[in-house]
Design a protein around this motif. Structure first.
Motif, PDB file in Angstrom:
ATOM      1  N   CYS A 168       3.765  -3.369   4.158  1.00 47.07           N
ATOM      2  CA  CYS A 168       3.932  -4.436   5.150  1.00 47.07           C
ATOM      3  C   CYS A 168       5.046  -5.428   4.813  1.00 47.07           C
ATOM      4  O   CYS A 168       5.135  -5.937   3.699  1.00 47.07           O
ATOM      5  CB  CYS A 168       2.603  -5.179   5.301  1.00 47.07           C
ATOM      6  SG  CYS A 168       2.684  -6.449   6.563  1.00 47.07           S
ATOM      7  N   ILE A 169       5.854  -5.719   5.803  1.00 46.55           N
ATOM      8  CA  ILE A 169       7.007  -6.608   5.628  1.00 46.55           C
ATOM      9  C   ILE A 169       6.649  -8.069   5.926  1.00 46.55           C
ATOM     10  O   ILE A 169       7.430  -8.985   5.646  1.00 46.55           O
ATOM     11  CB  ILE A 169       8.174  -6.118   6.547  1.00 46.55           C
ATOM     12  CG1 ILE A 169       9.511  -6.779   6.215  1.00 46.55           C
ATOM     13  CG2 ILE A 169       7.855  -6.281   8.015  1.00 46.55           C
ATOM     14  CD1 ILE A 169      10.151  -6.291   4.969  1.00 46.55           C
ATOM     15  N   VAL A 170       5.439  -8.284   6.488  1.00 46.17           N
ATOM     16  CA  VAL A 170       5.087  -9.638   6.935  1.00 46.17           C
ATOM     17  C   VAL A 170       5.235 -10.697   5.834  1.00 46.17           C
ATOM     18  O   VAL A 170       5.862 -11.741   6.054  1.00 46.17           O
ATOM     19  CB  VAL A 170       3.671  -9.673   7.568  1.00 46.17           C
ATOM     20  CG1 VAL A 170       3.175 -11.090   7.744  1.00 46.17           C
ATOM     21  CG2 VAL A 170       3.686  -8.960   8.909  1.00 46.17           C
ATOM     22  N   PRO A 171       4.679 -10.482   4.619  1.00 43.78           N
ATOM     23  CA  PRO A 171       4.803 -11.557   3.626  1.00 43.78           C
ATOM     24  C   PRO A 171       6.267 -11.913   3.333  1.00 43.78           C
ATOM     25  O   PRO A 171       6.595 -13.077   3.124  1.00 43.78           O
ATOM     26  CB  PRO A 171       4.129 -10.959   2.379  1.00 43.78           C
ATOM     27  CG  PRO A 171       3.189  -9.929   2.917  1.00 43.78           C
ATOM     28  CD  PRO A 171       3.866  -9.359   4.131  1.00 43.78           C
ATOM     29  N   ALA A 172       7.155 -10.892   3.365  1.00 46.97           N
ATOM     30  CA  ALA A 172       8.562 -11.168   3.077  1.00 46.97           C
ATOM     31  C   ALA A 172       9.220 -11.970   4.193  1.00 46.97           C
ATOM     32  O   ALA A 172      10.058 -12.833   3.937  1.00 46.97           O
ATOM     33  CB  ALA A 172       9.318  -9.857   2.868  1.00 46.97           C
ATOM     34  N   VAL A 173       8.850 -11.695   5.437  1.00 45.65           N
ATOM     35  CA  VAL A 173       9.547 -12.388   6.522  1.00 45.65           C
ATOM     36  C   VAL A 173       8.823 -13.623   7.033  1.00 45.65           C
ATOM     37  O   VAL A 173       9.446 -14.499   7.631  1.00 45.65           O
ATOM     38  CB  VAL A 173       9.875 -11.436   7.712  1.00 45.65           C
ATOM     39  CG1 VAL A 173      10.924 -10.442   7.329  1.00 45.65           C
ATOM     40  CG2 VAL A 173       8.644 -10.760   8.241  1.00 45.65           C
ATOM     41  N   ARG A 174       7.519 -13.682   6.821  1.00 44.89           N
ATOM     42  CA  ARG A 174       6.771 -14.846   7.335  1.00 44.89           C
ATOM     43  C   ARG A 174       6.380 -15.815   6.230  1.00 44.89           C
ATOM     44  O   ARG A 174       5.856 -16.887   6.509  1.00 44.89           O
ATOM     45  CB  ARG A 174       5.523 -14.395   8.089  1.00 44.89           C
ATOM     46  CG  ARG A 174       5.815 -13.575   9.334  1.00 44.89           C
ATOM     47  CD  ARG A 174       5.855 -14.447  10.584  1.00 44.89           C
ATOM     48  NE  ARG A 174       6.308 -13.699  11.740  1.00 44.89           N
ATOM     49  CZ  ARG A 174       6.587 -14.245  12.915  1.00 44.89           C
ATOM     50  NH1 ARG A 174       6.471 -15.531  13.107  1.00 44.89           N
ATOM     51  NH2 ARG A 174       6.993 -13.520  13.907  1.00 44.89           N
ATOM     52  N   GLY A 175       6.581 -15.416   4.971  1.00 43.60           N
ATOM     53  CA  GLY A 175       6.293 -16.325   3.853  1.00 43.60           C
ATOM     54  C   GLY A 175       4.811 -16.448   3.560  1.00 43.60           C
ATOM     55  O   GLY A 175       3.996 -15.717   4.110  1.00 43.60           O
ATOM     56  N   PRO A 176       4.455 -17.377   2.641  1.00 41.65           N
ATOM     57  CA  PRO A 176       3.051 -17.521   2.253  1.00 41.65           C
ATOM     58  C   PRO A 176       2.188 -18.121   3.362  1.00 41.65           C
ATOM     59  O   PRO A 176       2.704 -18.734   4.309  1.00 41.65           O
ATOM     60  CB  PRO A 176       3.099 -18.468   1.049  1.00 41.65           C
ATOM     61  CG  PRO A 176       4.410 -19.141   1.111  1.00 41.65           C
ATOM     62  CD  PRO A 176       5.340 -18.295   1.927  1.00 41.65           C
ATOM     63  N   PRO A 324       2.730   7.069   2.238  1.00 42.13           N
ATOM     64  CA  PRO A 324       3.265   7.962   1.193  1.00 42.13           C
ATOM     65  C   PRO A 324       2.165   8.473   0.253  1.00 42.13           C
ATOM     66  O   PRO A 324       1.362   7.695  -0.235  1.00 42.13           O
ATOM     67  CB  PRO A 324       4.269   7.075   0.443  1.00 42.13           C
ATOM     68  CG  PRO A 324       4.700   6.084   1.471  1.00 42.13           C
ATOM     69  CD  PRO A 324       3.513   5.841   2.349  1.00 42.13           C
ATOM     70  N   GLY A 325       2.154   9.787   0.065  1.00 39.83           N
ATOM     71  CA  GLY A 325       1.182  10.389  -0.851  1.00 39.83           C
ATOM     72  C   GLY A 325      -0.126  10.757  -0.173  1.00 39.83           C
ATOM     73  O   GLY A 325      -1.014  11.321  -0.804  1.00 39.83           O
ATOM     74  N   GLU A 326      -0.294  10.465   1.128  1.00 35.37           N
ATOM     75  CA  GLU A 326      -1.552  10.800   1.824  1.00 35.37           C
ATOM     76  C   GLU A 326      -1.719  12.325   1.862  1.00 35.37           C
ATOM     77  O   GLU A 326      -0.863  13.042   2.368  1.00 35.37           O
ATOM     78  CB  GLU A 326      -1.530  10.243   3.258  1.00 35.37           C
ATOM     79  CG  GLU A 326      -2.821  10.488   4.026  1.00 35.37           C
ATOM     80  CD  GLU A 326      -2.698  10.124   5.511  1.00 35.37           C
ATOM     81  OE1 GLU A 326      -3.267   9.104   5.916  1.00 35.37           O
ATOM     82  OE2 GLU A 326      -1.998  10.871   6.249  1.00 35.37           O
ATOM     83  N   SER A 352       5.876   3.967   8.770  1.00 35.12           N
ATOM     84  CA  SER A 352       7.336   3.927   8.801  1.00 35.12           C
ATOM     85  C   SER A 352       7.794   2.972   7.703  1.00 35.12           C
ATOM     86  O   SER A 352       7.279   1.865   7.580  1.00 35.12           O
ATOM     87  CB  SER A 352       7.810   3.527  10.203  1.00 35.12           C
ATOM     88  OG  SER A 352       8.204   2.213  10.244  1.00 35.12           O
ATOM     89  N   PRO A 353       8.707   3.457   6.845  1.00 34.13           N
ATOM     90  CA  PRO A 353       9.104   2.636   5.696  1.00 34.13           C
ATOM     91  C   PRO A 353       9.844   1.383   6.136  1.00 34.13           C
ATOM     92  O   PRO A 353      10.772   1.462   6.950  1.00 34.13           O
ATOM     93  CB  PRO A 353      10.042   3.565   4.904  1.00 34.13           C
ATOM     94  CG  PRO A 353      10.403   4.671   5.828  1.00 34.13           C
ATOM     95  CD  PRO A 353       9.406   4.739   6.935  1.00 34.13           C
ATOM     96  N   ARG A 354       9.415   0.236   5.666  1.00 35.29           N
ATOM     97  CA  ARG A 354      10.124  -0.998   5.954  1.00 35.29           C
ATOM     98  C   ARG A 354      10.884  -1.382   4.691  1.00 35.29           C
ATOM     99  O   ARG A 354      10.259  -1.683   3.664  1.00 35.29           O
ATOM    100  CB  ARG A 354       9.176  -2.148   6.326  1.00 35.29           C
ATOM    101  CG  ARG A 354       8.183  -1.894   7.422  1.00 35.29           C
ATOM    102  CD  ARG A 354       8.682  -1.202   8.646  1.00 35.29           C
ATOM    103  NE  ARG A 354       9.979  -1.611   9.153  1.00 35.29           N
ATOM    104  CZ  ARG A 354      10.678  -0.941  10.055  1.00 35.29           C
ATOM    105  NH1 ARG A 354      10.232   0.181  10.550  1.00 35.29           N
ATOM    106  NH2 ARG A 354      11.840  -1.387  10.455  1.00 35.29           N
ATOM    107  N   PRO A 355      12.227  -1.332   4.738  1.00 37.13           N
ATOM    108  CA  PRO A 355      12.998  -1.627   3.524  1.00 37.13           C
ATOM    109  C   PRO A 355      12.576  -2.962   2.912  1.00 37.13           C
ATOM    110  O   PRO A 355      12.347  -3.939   3.633  1.00 37.13           O
ATOM    111  CB  PRO A 355      14.435  -1.677   4.025  1.00 37.13           C
ATOM    112  CG  PRO A 355      14.428  -0.848   5.280  1.00 37.13           C
ATOM    113  CD  PRO A 355      13.078  -1.035   5.886  1.00 37.13           C
ATOM    114  N   GLY A 356      12.413  -2.966   1.598  1.00 37.40           N
ATOM    115  CA  GLY A 356      11.990  -4.201   0.933  1.00 37.40           C
ATOM    116  C   GLY A 356      10.506  -4.175   0.600  1.00 37.40           C
ATOM    117  O   GLY A 356      10.036  -5.025  -0.143  1.00 37.40           O
TER     118      GLY A 356
END
Ligand code: SAM
Ligand code: SF4
Length: 472
Positions: A168-176, A324-326, A352-356
């Protein structure tokens, strides 16, 4: 002079739609009106999401089309907002220099000002790295949102996320995580109810950890921690606001779903009998690799507690196929849990891979697309079977519905939404959206119910347009 017009196109999740409504409110407060057709708009806002697959292709495709339009109409202004803008700020500029404003997830409140600045100074990119915790003006939900329907509103109770799910990319883009103060939220809901809103949906990435950041910050400051504001209390308080008939929320995280929340749901008449409890996978091995913080058994135990505490509960979920790995065996576990949970519906996603993100690095373990496609089709079948069974069990029941408008399938019908969040199509003379009615369920499909109108219960009370107010 005719007022300038705007159109907003949202790519992505509910949180994004909520941001779009806020941007609409800001532009209207700045004198713009909604364009009758997006092709005629003077300002086009593309509110992006990087969580779903293909979001960037869709964005750049639309921007290509808008480039030609801007050559034809140089006064056209283009804004790119949202989490893809937050993440790929320079890429957007590079690939689409004709964009006037690029803004991120932390400065939605600046949309109108940035457009003014761009008119005088040329194209602007403004991305903030984090929301300022002590500045209420910057808290996105400081602005009450206008909902498409007028009788219902979304209320953001928390932004960001403190978890670290590997996909999940949410923590990276939405912060804490940052919770909006309890009293401000109740005031916001009161103000909405005064305007005739009868239904609110409380929004956050992990609503049941609401208030945790407030207690942690106080402890860090060395203050004695007073009682932490809790989500269960918020449900009760919002449910007690005069005029609010329906309270919904999304999403609780299974690892944090406490009995207090279930008790509050059961004890608060306005809280709807619907729980969206994202499973993601039924395999303990995959759940661990995802860092979800629960096992399949634990998830099912929590679900059983919720079903015991809230009569006639509808349950929906999110599931990712092909993390991945499922393995085949992991996937079989997911099918087993889906069958046991008895979902009313599920949002199913292909990984779907989210870079980062951590999982995007697991390239060697990516599941071949043809295997994922086959699993996805099987999962869809199992989910649809479950949904159909749950829906068929409702045939003959009387349901309270809120009218949403004419049915898109057959304009002679109206569509309403039940407390369990199911769509019901029924034949009736036009009624204003927001009207409460009783419908008897006469038929069921995997995605909707059919019904017959029994009676209209209460007319819609909202004004056609809800003023955007600063609350908080
Ligand atoms: N906070 C919620 C939770 O913890 O379950 C989920 C929010 S997420 C924005 C919405 C859904 O998108 C997730 O539940 C997940 O199923 C899906 N999702 C997120 N990242 C994904 C990815 N990289 N690939 C596929 N689906 C993804
Ligand atoms: Fe993403 Fe996990 Fe946070 Fe949900 S809980 S927003 S899936 S990191």
């Amino acid at each position: 002079m005719e007022p300038r017009t705007y159109a907003i196109r949202t790519f992505g999740c509910q949180m994004n739609e909520h941001d779009s409504l806020r941007i609409a409110g800001l532009l209207e407060a700045d004198g713009l009106t909604e364009a009758a057709s997006p092709d005629e708009a003077d300002v086009v806002v593309l509110n992006t999401c990087c969580i779903r697959e293909n979001a960037d292709n869709k964005l750049y495709g639309t921007l290509g089309h808008l480039k030609a339009e801007k050559q034809r109409r140089p006064s056209l202004e283009i804004v790119v907002a949202g989490c893809l803008a937050q993440k790929d700020r320079d890429v957007v500029r590079e690939r689409a220099p004709h964009v006037d404003v690029v803004l991120g997830t932390h400065n939605v409140h600046r949309a109108a000002e940035l457009l003014h600045d761009a008119r005088t100074h040329g194209p602007i990119t403004e991305i903030l790295e984090a929301a300022a915790a002590d500045d209420h003006d910057r808290f996105p939900s400081a602005l009450a949102a206008r909902h498409d329907h007028g009788y219902a509103a979304w209320v953001t109770i928390q932004i960001g996320c403190d978890n670290s799910c590997a996909f999940c990319i949410v923590p990276a883009v939405r912060g804490p995580e940052m919770s909006k103060p309890f009293d401000a939220l109740v005031d916001e809901v009161r103000a909405l109810a005064d305007q005739g809103v009868t239904e609110v949906t409380l929004l956050g990435q992990n609503v049941n950890s609401y208030g945790r950041d407030v207690a942690l910050a106080a402890r860090k400051r060395g203050e004695a921690v007073r009682v932490r504001p809790r989500f269960a209390d918020l449900l009760r308080a919002v449910g007690a606001v005069d005029g609010i008939e329906r309270v919904r929320f999304t999403s609780p995280h299974p690892k944090d779903l406490g009995t207090d929340v279930v008790e509050a749901m059961g004890a608060t008449a306005a809280v709807c009998e619907h729980l969206h409890l994202p499973l993601q996978s039924g395999s303990d091995r995959v759940l661990k690799a995802m860092h979800r913080g629960y096992t399949a058994d634990r998830y099912l135990e929590r679900l059983a507690v919720a079903r015991a505490g809230v009569a006639d509960l509808a349950v929906t979920t999110d599931i990712i196929v092909g993390f991945p790995g499922e393995t085949d065996d992991d996937f079989e576990r997911t099918l087993e849990v889906v069958a046991e949970a008895g979902y009313d519906s599920a949002y199913t996603f292909i990984y779907s891979p989210r870079p980062g993100t951590e999982a995007a690095e697991m390239v060697g373990a990516f599941v071949p697309p043809e295997v994922v496609a086959e699993r996805f089709a099987r999962l869809t079948d199992v989910v649809e079977r479950s949904a159909r069974m749950r829906h068929e069990a409702r045939v003959g029941l009387l349901e309270e519905v809120v009218v949403e408008g004419r049915s898109r399938r057959d304009p002679a019908d109206l569509t309403g939404r039940t407390r369990q969040n199911k769509l019901v199509h029924f034949a009736a003379a036009p009624m204003r959206p927001g009207t409460y009615a009783t419908v008897q369920v006469t038929g069921a499909g995997p995605h909707h119910l059919r019904g017959e109108l029994v009676e209209q219960v209460a007319a819609a009370r909202h004004r056609t347009r809800i003023a955007v107010t600063a609350a908080g």
